[in-house]
Design an enzyme around this catalytic site. Structure first.
Site, PDB file in Angstrom:
ATOM      1  CB  CYS A   9      -6.897 -55.165 -10.960  1.00  0.00           C
ATOM      2  SG  CYS A   9      -7.162 -56.464  -9.766  1.00  0.00           S
ATOM      3  CB  CYS A 257      -4.930 -59.459 -23.106  1.00  0.00           C
ATOM      4  SG  CYS A 257      -6.645 -60.016 -23.051  1.00  0.00           S
ATOM      5  CG  ASP A 370     -18.577 -58.155 -25.786  1.00  0.00           C
ATOM      6  OD1 ASP A 370     -18.290 -59.161 -25.151  1.00  0.00           O
ATOM      7  OD2 ASP A 370     -19.490 -57.366 -25.451  1.00  0.00           O
ATOM      8  CB  CYS A 406      -8.223 -66.185 -19.389  1.00  0.00           C
ATOM      9  SG  CYS A 406      -6.987 -64.878 -19.164  1.00  0.00           S
ATOM     10  CB  CYS A 457      -2.180 -63.148 -25.112  1.00  0.00           C
ATOM     11  SG  CYS A 457      -2.822 -64.670 -24.357  1.00  0.00           S
TER      12      CYS A 457
END
Ligand code: SF4
Length: 501
Positions: A9, A257, A370, A406, A457
């Protein structure tokens, strides 16, 4: 070209102390973050002790000039929060999506809360049981409901926001960046003790408007200046005097992250002094340095717009190879393919990217990408390039090989959906039809972000997760997966997965 996964989100919230309507701020703020979730959007404002809520599916809508007054009338007040969402918990049918749309509210014993949340809860089953004791028959379609109800229960117990937030920080395993409003119109925000998801704060020139946002682009678009990124474990309240910061939980390892840099965030967003596009350009340069023999064997660099563009520029600068704009995007197909529900995925990818055959015919090509998650859409693109006469196709991939799920808000929640959980780089190249797949090294990525390895992370690329329950589930389910066990849903939602941990 990426692809394939969904993210969580986007959060935006603001307050204005000159009693100007807040709706325009939260509208533009959340619209600038539609890339963080397009399945649903919502706005909530506070006025005269009431919450005013508008929630709907799909992208944040364009507002017709003729309907502006209607929107202002529907969402009055000087404080408000907004959210865009992609489902990483709960069901994905339309009814559930509507139910899971944020912001969410909860009330109890005269107390009321509304929150907009970004992240993912890992200990959902335990939390649901706990909440069920206070709210009989409690059901939820979004982790935001869990956080909102847990916070309210603690607030009811302690009558103290700091203590309530502390209980959430200590008892919830997962990632949560939250902006909220109370029944008195108090505006606040907090972040989990590892600071996994972004959340920053900013203000306007005369310090009458204050805001929280997942990404700085939403501050920019509102003409607000960035003040700071919330610290992990920090609660921030807002008053006419500005931000009041309180460190609620200390001493946990920061774990921002790394995938935000590689993929999710907009390139023009700023995290801790570094623009995302800078990290991506540097990643492109790293890939060239790490793969000299491939560079020697290539004629051109190609990126599939737009997520590979910045690393393509970096790779072009470092290699001297021409960056050929051979792929063009359909301007009005705005969905990021990865954000679509799985049944729509493949067809949209084919429809939104067109490749110019004369630019690739007979060429040895490096494609900057990516990430590779499932690999299915990459395979489609490579096949297209081959049909157009590409002689060789090498992949330069910014984000290292994804080997595990994840647990913190990116919708890659099983081992089975990840091509990298079973196959190494050579095997992946074969499976997707590339001549070679070159992943950036973890060290290279870390350096490109400007953060230290122990501040990031890297769970899905190293198997080392920052929160204890996520680590236990990951270890147990990896063992079972390699033994042939079939995953039936997101690991953190499977009661079975949680039984032995
Ligand atoms: S596991 Fe991967 S995608 Fe998830 S928060 Fe960590 S780095 Fe980001």
């Amino acid at each position: 070209m990426s692809e394939e996964l969904g993210m969580e989100c986007g959060v935006f919230g603001a307050v204005n102390y000159e009693d100007q309507p807040i709706f325009p701020y939260i509208y533009w703020g959340i619209r600038a973050q539609n890339h963080r979730g397009h399945q649903s959007h919502g706005f909530l404002t506070y006025n005269e002790e009431k919450f005013h809520l508008h929630r709907s599916l799909d992208l944040v809508p364009k507002i017709k000039t003729s309907a502006i007054q209607e929107w202002f009338g529907r969402l009055p007040g000087h404080v408000g929060i907004a959210n865009v969402r992609y489902t990483t918990s709960g069901k994905c049918d339309e009814k559930s999506l509507i139910k899971g749309t944020q912001p969410v509210t909860a009330s109890r014993n005269g107390l009321k809360l509304a929150i907009s949340f970004n992240g993912n809860v890992v200990n959902t089953i335990q939390l649901k049981k706990e909440i069920d004791r206070s709210f009989r028959g409690f059901s939820y379609e979004c982790d935001s409901d869990l956080i909102c109800h847990k916070l309210l229960i603690e607030l009811d117990k302690t009558k103290d926001l700091s203590k309530a937030v502390k209980a959430c920080m200590e008892e919830i395993d997962g990632a949560f960046s939250v902006a909220g409003v109370t029944q008195n119109g108090d505006f606040f925000a907090f972040k989990d003790p590892h600071g996994i998801r972004p959340l920053c704060a900013g203000h306007n020139e005369n310090r009458t408007t204050f805001a929280f946002s997942s990404e700085t682009v939403s501050l920019d678009i509102n003409g607000l200046e960035r003040d700071f990124e919330l610290e992990p474990g920090e609660l921030v309240r807002v008053s006419k005097n500005g931000f009041e910061r309180e460190q609620i939980v200390n001493g946990k390892q920061r774990a921002f992250c790394a995938f935000e840099f590689a993929y999710f965030a907009r390139p023009d967003s700023l995290f801790d002094g570094k623009y995302v596009y800078e990290a991506r350009e540097e990643s492109g340069r790293n890939l060239v340095r790490e793969n000299p023999s491939i560079v020697k064997d290539a004629d051109i660099i190609l990126s599939i717009p737009e997520t590979g563009d910045d690393s393509a520029l970096g790779a072009h600068e470092a290699s001297g190879l021409r960056w050929e704009r051979a792929s063009r995007r359909h301007r009005y197909v705005t969905e990021r393919a990865f954000l679509l529900l799985s049944k729509d995925r493949r067809s949209t990818i084919d429809r939104k990217i067109n490749i110019l055959a004369p630019k690739v015919n007979g060429k040895r090509i490096i494609i900057t990408e990516d990430s590779i998650v499932r690999g299915d859409t990459t395979k489609v693109t490579l096949a297209k390039l081959r049909r157009m006469g590409a002689k060789k196709v090498y992949m330069f991939v910014t984000f290292p090989r994804i080997i595990g799920p994840c647990f913190y808000g990116v919708d890659m929640a099983t081992y089975g959906q990840l091509i990298g959980s079973k196959l190494n780089a050579e095997e992946i190249a074969e499976a997707i039809g590339a001549d070679a797949v070159c992943y950036q090294s973890i060290e290279g990525l870390v350096k490109a972000t400007g953060l230290r390895r122990d501040q990031l992370c890297l769970g899905c690329i190293t198997g080392k997760y920052p929160t204890p329950l996520a680590q236990k589930i990951a270890d147990e389910m990896r063992k079972r997966f390699l033994e042939g066990y079939e995953e039936t849903g997101r690991l953190y939602e499977m009661e079975e997965a949680l039984q032995n941990v």
